[in-house]
Design a protein around this motif. Structure first.
Motif, mmCIF file in Angstrom:
data_model
loop_
_atom_site.group_PDB
_atom_site.id
_atom_site.type_symbol
_atom_site.label_atom_id
_atom_site.label_comp_id
_atom_site.label_asym_id
_atom_site.label_seq_id
_atom_site.Cartn_x
_atom_site.Cartn_y
_atom_site.Cartn_z
ATOM 1 N N LEU A 68 1.163 -1.689 -0.440
ATOM 2 C CA LEU A 68 0.376 -0.252 -0.486
ATOM 3 C C LEU A 68 0.897 0.884 0.192
ATOM 4 C CD1 LEU A 68 -2.502 -1.181 2.427
ATOM 5 C CD2 LEU A 68 -3.058 -0.657 -0.250
ATOM 6 N N LYS A 69 1.874 1.674 0.785
ATOM 7 C CA LYS A 69 2.578 2.134 0.970
ATOM 8 C C LYS A 69 2.951 2.831 -0.849
ATOM 9 C CE LYS A 69 5.461 0.786 5.155
ATOM 10 N NZ LYS A 69 5.967 1.242 6.177
ATOM 11 N N HIS A 70 3.091 2.156 -1.835
ATOM 12 C CA HIS A 70 3.759 2.351 -3.216
ATOM 13 C C HIS A 70 2.429 1.951 -4.003
ATOM 14 C CE1 HIS A 70 8.344 2.763 -1.368
ATOM 15 N NE2 HIS A 70 7.793 1.255 -1.196
ATOM 16 N N ASN A 71 1.487 1.646 -3.562
ATOM 17 C CA ASN A 71 0.292 1.597 -4.397
ATOM 18 C C ASN A 71 -0.291 3.418 -4.949
ATOM 19 O OD1 ASN A 71 -2.799 0.746 -5.597
ATOM 20 N ND2 ASN A 71 -2.435 -0.522 -4.209
ATOM 21 N N PRO A 72 -1.080 3.660 -5.938
ATOM 22 C CA PRO A 72 -1.644 4.695 -6.566
ATOM 23 C C PRO A 72 -2.903 4.220 -6.204
ATOM 24 C CG PRO A 72 0.155 4.470 -8.307
ATOM 25 C CD PRO A 72 0.586 2.465 -7.177
ATOM 26 N N ALA A 73 -3.728 3.175 -6.069
ATOM 27 C CA ALA A 73 -5.088 3.019 -5.847
ATOM 28 C C ALA A 73 -5.443 3.466 -4.253
ATOM 29 C CB ALA A 73 -5.478 1.699 -5.817
ATOM 30 N N ALA A 74 -4.489 3.724 -3.751
ATOM 31 C CA ALA A 74 -4.621 3.631 -1.544
ATOM 32 C C ALA A 74 -5.003 5.618 -1.506
ATOM 33 C CB ALA A 74 -3.148 3.413 -0.957
ATOM 34 N N GLY A 75 -3.806 6.334 -2.313
ATOM 35 C CA GLY A 75 -3.883 7.396 -2.644
ATOM 36 C C GLY A 75 -5.074 7.796 -3.406
ATOM 37 N N GLU A 76 -6.035 7.366 -4.584
ATOM 38 C CA GLU A 76 -7.394 7.248 -5.156
ATOM 39 C C GLU A 76 -8.147 6.689 -4.447
ATOM 40 O OE1 GLU A 76 -9.791 5.680 -8.902
ATOM 41 O OE2 GLU A 76 -7.583 5.639 -8.394
ATOM 42 N N THR A 77 -7.972 6.149 -3.172
ATOM 43 C CA THR A 77 -8.636 5.919 -1.990
ATOM 44 C C THR A 77 -9.216 6.906 -1.280
ATOM 45 O OG1 THR A 77 -8.598 3.628 -2.292
ATOM 46 C CG2 THR A 77 -9.694 4.326 -0.429
ATOM 47 N N ARG A 78 -7.900 7.585 -0.668
ATOM 48 C CA ARG A 78 -8.053 8.901 -0.028
ATOM 49 C C ARG A 78 -9.084 10.043 -0.289
ATOM 50 N NH1 ARG A 78 -3.079 7.619 1.455
ATOM 51 N NH2 ARG A 78 -2.799 7.277 3.610
ATOM 52 N N GLY A 79 -8.601 10.570 -1.979
ATOM 53 C CA GLY A 79 -9.465 11.019 -2.572
ATOM 54 C C GLY A 79 -10.602 11.186 -2.632
ATOM 55 N N LEU A 80 -11.630 9.722 -3.011
ATOM 56 C CA LEU A 80 -12.464 9.342 -3.052
ATOM 57 C C LEU A 80 -13.153 9.694 -1.484
ATOM 58 C CD1 LEU A 80 -12.444 5.583 -4.651
ATOM 59 C CD2 LEU A 80 -13.392 8.256 -5.700
ATOM 60 N N ALA A 81 -13.072 9.600 -0.607
ATOM 61 C CA ALA A 81 -12.740 10.080 0.877
ATOM 62 C C ALA A 81 -12.756 11.641 0.802
ATOM 63 C CB ALA A 81 -11.679 9.391 2.312
ATOM 64 N N GLY A 82 -12.708 12.453 0.021
ATOM 65 C CA GLY A 82 -12.224 13.514 0.419
ATOM 66 C C GLY A 82 -13.619 14.263 -0.674
ATOM 67 N N GLU A 83 -14.002 13.374 -1.281
ATOM 68 C CA GLU A 83 -14.881 14.362 -2.571
ATOM 69 C C GLU A 83 -16.206 13.226 -1.897
ATOM 70 O OE1 GLU A 83 -14.051 12.058 -6.543
ATOM 71 O OE2 GLU A 83 -12.186 12.605 -6.324
ATOM 72 N N HIS A 84 -15.983 12.204 -1.211
ATOM 73 C CA HIS A 84 -18.142 12.013 -0.226
ATOM 74 C C HIS A 84 -17.576 11.794 0.905
ATOM 75 C CE1 HIS A 84 -18.422 10.528 -4.512
ATOM 76 N NE2 HIS A 84 -17.082 10.233 -4.780
ATOM 77 N N ALA A 85 -19.077 12.665 1.389
ATOM 78 C CA ALA A 85 -19.241 12.431 3.154
ATOM 79 C C ALA A 85 -18.429 11.672 3.476
ATOM 80 C CB ALA A 85 -20.537 13.639 3.562
ATOM 81 N N ARG A 86 -19.226 10.301 3.277
ATOM 82 C CA ARG A 86 -18.876 8.964 3.875
ATOM 83 C C ARG A 86 -18.736 8.047 2.555
ATOM 84 N NH1 ARG A 86 -24.937 7.865 7.023
ATOM 85 N NH2 ARG A 86 -23.863 6.792 7.827
ATOM 86 N N VAL A 87 -17.965 7.005 3.203
ATOM 87 C CA VAL A 87 -17.760 6.004 2.128
ATOM 88 C C VAL A 87 -16.885 5.154 2.912
ATOM 89 C CG1 VAL A 87 -15.556 5.408 0.709
ATOM 90 C CG2 VAL A 87 -15.713 7.543 0.730
ATOM 91 N N VAL A 88 -17.907 3.756 1.839
ATOM 92 C CA VAL A 88 -17.937 2.410 2.533
ATOM 93 C C VAL A 88 -16.926 1.408 1.917
ATOM 94 C CG1 VAL A 88 -19.841 1.684 1.736
ATOM 95 C CG2 VAL A 88 -19.446 0.308 3.443
ATOM 96 N N LEU A 89 -16.302 1.167 2.798
ATOM 97 C CA LEU A 89 -15.291 0.619 1.715
ATOM 98 C C LEU A 89 -16.032 -1.369 1.698
ATOM 99 C CD1 LEU A 89 -11.861 1.251 3.143
ATOM 100 C CD2 LEU A 89 -13.083 2.389 1.087
ATOM 101 N N LEU A 90 -16.007 -1.786 0.426
ATOM 102 C CA LEU A 90 -16.877 -3.314 0.610
ATOM 103 C C LEU A 90 -15.396 -3.997 0.139
ATOM 104 C CD1 LEU A 90 -19.499 -2.648 -1.895
ATOM 105 C CD2 LEU A 90 -19.209 -2.031 0.158
ATOM 106 N N TYR A 91 -15.798 -5.209 0.556
ATOM 107 C CA TYR A 91 -15.168 -6.550 0.267
ATOM 108 C C TYR A 91 -15.911 -7.539 0.966
ATOM 109 C CZ TYR A 91 -15.636 -7.685 6.068
ATOM 110 O OH TYR A 91 -16.384 -7.306 7.194
#
Length: 118
Positions: free
Chosen positions: A70-93
């Protein structure tokens, strides 16, 4: 940053939550309309996922290896970005275990929590 939480993909999120699937593989039997975005790159690599095999005795190694990815994964930053764009984010697994899964590790990583396994 908005609020983040995790939820099994088979459960119903709150109506106002932005739904982000963080599995590399699409969950069996789920329809695409139950997910707003699929960030499969946010999931652990095939090697790390297979080494874990959802075996509790391998979870500590899984956490270490996945966090290293995750330290080198751009998708982690993309996930952070989504949390900045949306008030409530749920990570589904899709894993059965509610505590020992990649979404739990990703959530801790995004929140800056050092995961203790033990």
């Amino acid at each position: 940053m908005g609020t983040l939480r995790i939820l099994r993909v088979y459960e119903d999120p709150e109506p106002d939550e932005y739904r982000v699937l963080v599995d590399r593989l699409w969950p069996r039997g789920e329809k695409k309309d139950r997910v707003d975005v699929w960030l499969k790159e946010a999931g652990p690599s095939t090697e790390v996922r297979n080494a874990f095999g959802h075996q509790p005795e391998h979870f500590a190694t899984f956490v270490k290896d996945y966090r290293a990815e995750l330290k080198h994964n751009p998708a982690a930053g993309e996930t952070r970005g989504l949390a900045g764009e949306h008030a409530r984010v749920v990570l589904l697994y899709s894993a059965k275990d509610r505590h020992q899964n990649q979404a739990a590790v990703l959530l801790d990583f995004l929140n800056g929590v050092a995961t203790e396994v033990g």
